[in-house]
Motif scaffolding. Structure first.
Motif, PDB file in Angstrom:
ATOM      1  N   GLY A   1      89.802 -88.461  -9.841  1.00 26.60           N
ATOM      2  CA  GLY A   1      90.213 -88.884 -11.166  1.00 26.60           C
ATOM      3  C   GLY A   1      89.140 -89.544 -11.986  1.00 26.60           C
ATOM      4  N   VAL A   2      88.025 -89.957 -11.368  1.00 24.90           N
ATOM      5  CA  VAL A   2      86.905 -90.554 -12.102  1.00 24.90           C
ATOM      6  C   VAL A   2      85.621 -89.836 -11.691  1.00 24.90           C
ATOM      7  N   LEU A   3      84.579 -89.992 -12.482  1.00 25.87           N
ATOM      8  CA  LEU A   3      83.339 -89.246 -12.261  1.00 25.87           C
ATOM      9  C   LEU A   3      82.214 -90.103 -11.694  1.00 25.87           C
ATOM     10  N   SER A   4      82.493 -91.367 -11.434  1.00 28.71           N
ATOM     11  CA  SER A   4      81.459 -92.269 -10.927  1.00 28.71           C
ATOM     12  C   SER A   4      82.033 -93.132  -9.820  1.00 28.71           C
ATOM     13  N   HIS A   5      81.251 -93.328  -8.756  1.00 27.76           N
ATOM     14  CA  HIS A   5      81.676 -94.236  -7.696  1.00 27.76           C
ATOM     15  C   HIS A   5      81.797 -95.668  -8.212  1.00 27.76           C
ATOM     16  N   ASP A   6      81.071 -95.990  -9.270  1.00 26.00           N
ATOM     17  CA  ASP A   6      81.159 -97.329  -9.835  1.00 26.00           C
ATOM     18  C   ASP A   6      82.541 -97.582 -10.433  1.00 26.00           C
TER      19      ASP A   6
ATOM     20  N   ASN B   1      89.603 -78.935  -7.914  1.00 26.11           N
ATOM     21  CA  ASN B   1      89.395 -78.955  -9.360  1.00 26.11           C
ATOM     22  C   ASN B   1      89.629 -80.326  -9.972  1.00 26.11           C
ATOM     23  N   ILE B   2      90.130 -81.273  -9.195  1.00 23.33           N
ATOM     24  CA  ILE B   2      90.336 -82.626  -9.710  1.00 23.33           C
ATOM     25  C   ILE B   2      88.975 -83.301  -9.884  1.00 23.33           C
ATOM     26  N   PRO B   3      88.709 -83.937 -11.021  1.00 26.12           N
ATOM     27  CA  PRO B   3      87.426 -84.636 -11.198  1.00 26.12           C
ATOM     28  C   PRO B   3      87.227 -85.693 -10.123  1.00 26.12           C
ATOM     29  N   ARG B   4      85.999 -85.819  -9.657  1.00 26.12           N
ATOM     30  CA  ARG B   4      85.663 -86.862  -8.680  1.00 26.12           C
ATOM     31  C   ARG B   4      84.156 -87.088  -8.720  1.00 26.12           C
ATOM     32  N   PRO B   5      83.685 -88.231  -8.211  1.00 26.04           N
ATOM     33  CA  PRO B   5      82.241 -88.504  -8.234  1.00 26.04           C
ATOM     34  C   PRO B   5      81.477 -87.501  -7.388  1.00 26.04           C
ATOM     35  N   THR B   6      80.254 -87.261  -7.769  1.00 21.52           N
ATOM     36  CA  THR B   6      79.366 -86.420  -6.977  1.00 21.52           C
ATOM     37  C   THR B   6      78.254 -87.281  -6.404  1.00 21.52           C
ATOM     38  N   GLY B   7      77.639 -86.795  -5.341  1.00 18.28           N
ATOM     39  CA  GLY B   7      76.567 -87.556  -4.702  1.00 18.28           C
ATOM     40  C   GLY B   7      77.132 -88.641  -3.809  1.00 18.28           C
TER      41      GLY B   7
ATOM     42  N   GLU C   1     101.462 -93.015 -11.049  1.00 16.35           N
ATOM     43  CA  GLU C   1     100.513 -91.960 -10.695  1.00 16.35           C
ATOM     44  C   GLU C   1     101.090 -90.550 -10.890  1.00 16.35           C
ATOM     45  N   ARG C   2     101.938 -90.415 -11.878  1.00 13.66           N
ATOM     46  CA  ARG C   2     102.383 -89.076 -12.201  1.00 13.66           C
ATOM     47  C   ARG C   2     101.648 -88.549 -13.440  1.00 13.66           C
ATOM     48  N   SER C   3     100.665 -89.332 -13.885  1.00 15.11           N
ATOM     49  CA  SER C   3      99.785 -88.826 -14.922  1.00 15.11           C
ATOM     50  C   SER C   3      98.918 -87.746 -14.302  1.00 15.11           C
ATOM     51  N   ARG C   4      98.121 -87.076 -15.131  1.00 16.77           N
ATOM     52  CA  ARG C   4      97.366 -85.945 -14.615  1.00 16.77           C
ATOM     53  C   ARG C   4      96.413 -86.356 -13.501  1.00 16.77           C
ATOM     54  N   PHE C   5      95.685 -87.457 -13.726  1.00 21.50           N
ATOM     55  CA  PHE C   5      94.746 -87.929 -12.715  1.00 21.50           C
ATOM     56  C   PHE C   5      94.852 -89.441 -12.575  1.00 21.50           C
ATOM     57  N   ARG C   6      94.369 -89.959 -11.455  1.00 18.56           N
ATOM     58  CA  ARG C   6      94.299 -91.392 -11.223  1.00 18.56           C
ATOM     59  C   ARG C   6      93.160 -91.975 -12.061  1.00 18.56           C
ATOM     60  N   GLY C   7      93.290 -93.242 -12.481  1.00 21.91           N
ATOM     61  CA  GLY C   7      92.278 -93.851 -13.329  1.00 21.91           C
ATOM     62  C   GLY C   7      91.626 -95.069 -12.711  1.00 21.91           C
ATOM     63  N   PRO C   8      90.606 -95.643 -13.384  1.00 21.18           N
ATOM     64  CA  PRO C   8      89.884 -96.800 -12.846  1.00 21.18           C
ATOM     65  C   PRO C   8      90.779 -97.998 -12.568  1.00 21.18           C
ATOM     66  N   GLN C   9      91.851 -98.178 -13.366  1.00 25.04           N
ATOM     67  CA  GLN C   9      92.712 -99.339 -13.150  1.00 25.04           C
ATOM     68  C   GLN C   9      93.371 -99.312 -11.779  1.00 25.04           C
TER      69      GLN C   9
ATOM     70  N   PRO D   1      91.876 -91.719  -1.122  1.00 23.89           N
ATOM     71  CA  PRO D   1      91.461 -92.659  -2.174  1.00 23.89           C
ATOM     72  C   PRO D   1      89.988 -93.040  -2.114  1.00 23.89           C
ATOM     73  N   ALA D   2      89.359 -92.962  -0.940  1.00 24.73           N
ATOM     74  CA  ALA D   2      87.943 -93.310  -0.830  1.00 24.73           C
ATOM     75  C   ALA D   2      87.053 -92.337  -1.586  1.00 24.73           C
TER      76      ALA D   2
END
Length: 404
Positions: A58-63, A26-32, A206-214, A53-54
């Protein structure tokens, strides 16, 4: 004692993983699997294979995830464009990675980044077997990759301390991850083009809900720093047609189901944009079949196909870099070409290969002109970006067809 403890803990860890699996997915992650790109000429081609980590949790885009960070940082450090392809999966093990790599055209890459072990640690994989699997994977890269391929293996990262994953006993995973990491120096022995790198420490708590781009940007900086100095520019002499690979290339083209399909405004608009941007007489999206060149989209001429033997684009697909002919009348490969000598009066050509998801060069995005001209480095970068735009649309179409 350690082996007895591992035998006791292993069933418990697998049960704990199954309990936490719903939260994990259920954690957000890139698709494709489109990867990431950084603009620039003479692009480096990097394959990222791994889990944890690969994947890009926590993010929705591989970019915005690790691939994008690696592409941009490596481009900044080397002054070259960068293409990052992906073999990533939440549950990717060292053994599964071997079979995934065995189906990949490894000869096209300059570097491979291996980021495995987290899922093996979570499932309590036996350390000796994991070392054997990793050694086999590195041997495959050495024999199937190009002579200049460099491989960078990351130590096993710590279990992320994200709330939704705290159902897993992280201290057990971390302990076994350290055990697996201790096997890596021996697995890398005998592989002179392989470098073993520490996994960078977490840039935030990294105790926030999800990991971020930073977090991904910081990791990318640390991973790329030792890579850039080791990636050297290979010989750029364009190779002849590799007929041993030609059947694989044709099969990849057939799997795309693109040949002889109807015109598509998405591709036509890109050719019109290229014709306007570069001020050329024509632009096209082409695919090289067994004995013909077929145009999916074109602007500035009406042909639907040509024999392969007279196609400039047949030279473009022989190498990963762009192919430029400033003046065809001065190039002995094309002085007798009918498109040079007849009413088409082709003088200038520039093309960039379009690659299938399997890594096969199946076509080209190209521009033609009736006057000789030079093609600047900036123009080469723009042509590559337009080719990647077409390629991404092509891959998206294939993914849509696969789920229907």
């Amino acid at each position: 004692m350690s082996k007895i403890l591992d035998a006791f803990v292993r069933p418990f860890m697998r049960l704990a993983y199954l309990t936490a699996a719903t939260a994990w997915y259920n954690i957000p992650r890139p698709t494709g699997s489109t990867g990431a790109h950084a603009s620039g000429s003479d692009p480096l081609r990097v394959l990222l294979i791994g889990c944890g980590p690969a994947v890009g949790f926590g993010v929705l885009s591989h970019d915005l995830a690790l691939p994008g960070g690696i592409a941009r940082q490596l481009s900044a450090d080397t002054g070259r464009g960068v293409d990052v392809d992906l073999i990533v999966d939440v549950e990717l093990t060292a053994r599964e990675a071997y079979f995934r790599l065995d189906e990949t055209m490894l000869s096209r890459y300059d570097a491979v980044i291996v980021m495995l072990g987290l899922f093996d640690a979570m499932s309590m994989a036996p350390a000796a077997q994991w070392r054997t699997d990793m050694s086999a994977l590195l041997t495959l890269l050495e024999y199937e990759g190009s002579p200049h391929l460099r491989t960078f293996v990351l130590m096993v990262p710590a279990m992320p301390k994200i709330r939704s994953l705290l159902l897993l006993p992280g201290w057990i995973t971390d302990r076994h991850g350290r055990t697996l990491s201790a096997e890596l120096p021996q697995a890398c022995e005998g592989h002179p083009r392989t470098s073993l790198l520490p996994f960078p420490p977490s840039p935030t708590a990294e105790r926030s809900r999800f990991r971020g781009p930073q977090s991904y940007r910081a990791w990318a900086r640390a991973i790329v720093a030792p890579m850039a100095a080791e990636l050297t520019r290979p010989d750029e002499t364009a190779p002849p047609v590799d007929w041993a690979q030609e059947e694989e290339r044709i099969r990849a083209l057939v799997r795309l189901q693109i040949l002889d399909t109807a015109a598509d405004d998405r591709y036509t608009r890109v050719t019109e944009l290229a014709q306007s941007m570069f001020g050329t007489a024509a632009a096209a999206v082409t695919f090289i079949d067994r004995d013909r060149q077929w145009f999916k989209a074109r602007s500035g001429f009406e042909l639907s196909e040509t024999p392969r033997c007279v196609a400039f684009c047949d030279y473009t697909i022989r190498d990963d870099n762009g192919f430029v002919v400033p003046d065809a009348t001065l190039d002995e490969r094309f002085t007798a070409n009918p498109f040079v000598t007849d009413e088409h009066h082709v003088r200038f050509y520039a093309g960039y290969p379009i690659v299938s998801p399997e890594g096969q060069r199946v076509g080209s995005f190209c521009v033609y002109d009736t006057r000789p001209r030079e093609f600047s480095e900036g123009e080469s970068v723009m042509l590559r970006n337009l080719a990647l735009l077409v390629q991404n649309e092509l891959w998206a179409d294939r993914q849509k067809a696969a789920v229907q």
